[in-house]
Design an enzyme around this catalytic site. Structure first.
Site, PDB file in Angstrom:
ATOM      1  N   HIS A 122      27.401  -9.228 -36.730  1.00 22.70           N
ATOM      2  CA  HIS A 122      28.921  -9.526 -36.535  1.00 22.70           C
ATOM      3  C   HIS A 122      29.415  -8.275 -36.054  1.00 22.70           C
ATOM      4  CE1 HIS A 122      28.091 -13.808 -37.597  1.00 22.70           C
ATOM      5  NE2 HIS A 122      27.234 -13.195 -38.906  1.00 22.70           N
ATOM      6  N   ARG A 178      14.945  -1.084 -41.585  1.00 20.60           N
ATOM      7  CA  ARG A 178      14.201  -0.326 -40.656  1.00 20.60           C
ATOM      8  C   ARG A 178      12.632  -0.906 -40.967  1.00 20.60           C
ATOM      9  NH1 ARG A 178      14.264   5.383 -43.706  1.00 20.60           N
ATOM     10  NH2 ARG A 178      16.271   4.683 -44.219  1.00 20.60           N
ATOM     11  N   LYS A 192      12.664   1.568 -48.834  1.00 24.07           N
ATOM     12  CA  LYS A 192      11.933   2.791 -48.437  1.00 24.07           C
ATOM     13  C   LYS A 192      10.435   2.524 -49.024  1.00 24.07           C
ATOM     14  CE  LYS A 192      15.740   5.723 -48.350  1.00 24.07           C
ATOM     15  NZ  LYS A 192      16.291   7.135 -49.078  1.00 24.07           N
TER      16      LYS A 192
END
Length: 204
Positions: A122, A178, A192
């Site tokens: 958005h 990620r 992570k």
């Protein structure tokens, strides 16, 4: 000798088994007609939202528990969105999946309760004054991929343009922003990699 179950506990077990059989029958006879694909033995419990199921493909022996959301977003894009869920997947209660381009969940994936998997962005800057941010969709193409054999802990959020590899474990409450490589254990917000897993005997 096993501890004998109280009568009320046995009744609950019978009720749960009956409910499961009814949902399997409903999935086989009704939902299979409206989904792009619904494989043999797949069971969907009652969902809060299923939007555009003809663009959703689910493999065999997959279970989707109650209270979830499987939503395809159509906003005039020039491609057909695709939400694909593999074989032998378990998706627990209140899982929220929103797809405007491509979400792929591999075989043997476990998604625990209250997770969210979205490929939607958005935009917060280029919107008209007074308009609702949640009604504005970034028109760019996007994706989420979750590799076979992976596990998403309770309350995990997977954001757009992320690949989670095969046989990964994502800790509860993580926010995946990620890529996570194969055979990794990852946790945190943002998530992570903590260490690699040792996969010795069975690989998907």
């Amino acid at each position: 000798m096993p501890y004998p179950l109280p009568f009320t506990a046995r009744l609950l077990q019978i009720g749960d088994a009956l409910h499961f059989r009814l949902r399997r029958l409903w999935s086989m006879l009704v939902l299979r007609l409206v989904f792009g694909r619904l494989g043999k033995g797949t069971v969907l419990f009652r969902q809060n939202m299923i939007r555009y199921p003809h663009l959703i493909r689910i493999g065999s022996r997959t279970i989707v528990r109650h209270g979830g959301r499987m939503e395809i977003i159509l906003h005039g894009q020039d491609w057909e969105p695709e939400l694909t869920i593999g074989n032998d997947v378990n998706i627990e209660q209140n899982v929220h999946i929103v797809c405007h381009d491509r979400i792929s969940i591999g075989d043997n994936v476990s998604i625990t309760g209250n997770c969210a998997i979205v490929d939607v962005l958005h935009p917060v800057d280029a919107i008209e004054h007074g308009s609702k941010i949640g009604d504005s969709i970034d028109p760019a193409r996007s994706f989420v991929e979750i590799g076979a054999g992976s596990f998403l802990g309770y309350g995990t959020i997977v954001l757009p343009n992320v690949r989670i590899g095969r046989n990964c474990v994502i800790g509860a409450g993580s926010v995946v922003t990620r890529d996570i490589p194969d055979d990794s254990i990852a946790s945190g917000a943002p998530a992570k990699v903590i260490r690699s897993r040792t996969i010795s005997k069975i690989r998907n």
